[in-house]
Design an enzyme around this catalytic site. Sequence first.
Site, mmCIF file in Angstrom:
data_model
loop_
_atom_site.group_PDB
_atom_site.id
_atom_site.type_symbol
_atom_site.label_atom_id
_atom_site.label_comp_id
_atom_site.label_asym_id
_atom_site.label_seq_id
_atom_site.Cartn_x
_atom_site.Cartn_y
_atom_site.Cartn_z
ATOM 1 N N ARG A 63 38.759 20.065 -18.087
ATOM 2 C CA ARG A 63 39.058 19.336 -19.324
ATOM 3 C C ARG A 63 39.330 20.327 -20.450
ATOM 4 O O ARG A 63 38.424 21.013 -20.925
ATOM 5 C CB ARG A 63 37.906 18.413 -19.712
ATOM 6 N N ASP A 95 25.933 15.497 -26.399
ATOM 7 C CA ASP A 95 27.048 16.384 -26.659
ATOM 8 C C ASP A 95 27.769 15.882 -27.893
ATOM 9 O O ASP A 95 27.231 15.075 -28.651
ATOM 10 C CB ASP A 95 27.947 16.540 -25.437
#
Length: 569
Positions: A168, A476
């Site tokens: 990613r 996160d």
Amino acid sequence: MASTEAILAGVTVLGTVTEDQRKILTPGALAFLALLQRSFNATRKELLERRKLRQAEIDKGLLPIFLPETQHIRDDPTWKGAPPAPGLVDRRVEITGPTDRKMVVNALNSNVWTYMADFEDSSAPTWENMISGQVNLYDAIRKQVDFKLGPKEYKLRTDRTPPTLIVRPRGWHLEEKHVLVDGEPMSGSLFDFGLYFYHNAVETQKRGFGPYFYLPKMESHLEARLWNDAFNLAQDSCGVPRGTIRGTVLIETILAAFEMEEIIYELRDHSSGLNCGRWDYIFSVIKKFRNNPNFVLPDRAQVTMTVPFMDAYVKLLIQTCHKRGVHAMGGMAAQIPIKDDPKANDKAMEGVRADKLREVRAGHDGTWVAHPALAVIATEIFNKHMPTPNQLFIRREDVKVTPNDLLNMNVPGAVTEEGIKKNLNIGLGYMEAWVRGVGCVPINYLMYVFAPNLPTVLPQKRQLPNHDFFNNNREDAATAEVSRSQLWQWCKHGVTTAEGKKVTKQYAQKLLKECVDDLASKAPKGNKYYLAAQYFETQVTGEDYADFLTSLLYNEIISPGTAKAAAKL
């Protein structure tokens, strides 16, 4: 074609480059990055300006709809996405995490089907993190990633084929300020994608898979078109057949939810499906409609996957993907085991089981976990309820989702002082870690973590009175964004808590000061809680609102060195 030396004119590297990193930042790789940047950065910036214009329309009350100009794409039954590529036919359990060396080894040794190596939300984009991450993936693909850390050895398993690697890159909004092309910072997206592709596209093909990517934070099919153009140029430039790349798009913005078919269409020769990026999706809903009092949500714990707007989003994603023959991936289970409290741990794991059972029964083809212990649970449930490699045959033709369904904010619950404090705790905890270069962190509980750029155990105990969903989460950027956006929204609209207290700027600042004083007093010397609080205070009073926390904080972690011409590295 221009020579490498000619292409490198105007390319400058500001980051320090170690001897080990030179195999990544080669003249050829930097020339390839320059080619991508010069070809696509202008369009990238135009699309980011388009986001601002769209936000201005929403602020005026213009709510999103399914686009009339692309109705013909949605109505055409004949087109399909690409067939599943090698290693992506069965994706029932995917593990995610940053790209530090220990994480890479542990993830590839896990009993999962794929590993998403993350340069985005779970990685703070320091120069060292980004370049070392590329080194680690380069070595892992070539089976040369084994290393020692103190007395312990980390080695790739040799008794089976490792999980399929998916990378990613950063979203279109982020830059890489350590590399300048013609005086401008590089796109973080093109930097991450370009380095990985240049070094590994041919090698992964030799090994029977890839290169595969997860594509984050898009807001329109035009942004997917830009990725597709970059894919085609990259493949053509490196002699890789078109269609070799596969990209799974995270549907983690409310605007992208209205363009899911169009996004698959733009990437159709490279598409490997869509993913429910649930936390960023909630963040996007709050962010886009933050000025509209009709979109005020209660405490984060009440915004579950079964509330109307989330349920509609999931159903539409599965229906859309399967209609077009591509995978519909479920969302993240961010919990990690609570080692010293069996009852709390059992409760948390039961929540994971219920979530994964909901996903597989809805028709998802796979799901995400953040820890190997959760992979066991997810595998058990998907194996039981999905005996086939995927569920592409479940068409969900019963689903009829309207724009009103996607925007249905009928979410029961209240705003509580405890919810405010949890959001402050999560936001500060994440931001403090981020400015230290750590992109994912456990919050509020003494836990072992599967984020190996942290100590094995947090250095101090930070415990809230009650065990709940948040006490065992790996946080996160997405969950931090939800936290700060809710705080901003509640303050902006002056909501009244369940305890009868109106949320004002002064009230938010008071609770923030109490929270940062408490956290800083318990943390080791050298912590950056007060620095994090300086930034956080600007984001929770209903006034200023940064587009992303990561953009707001980025200058705190850049470390430019002496400028070096790329051709002389």
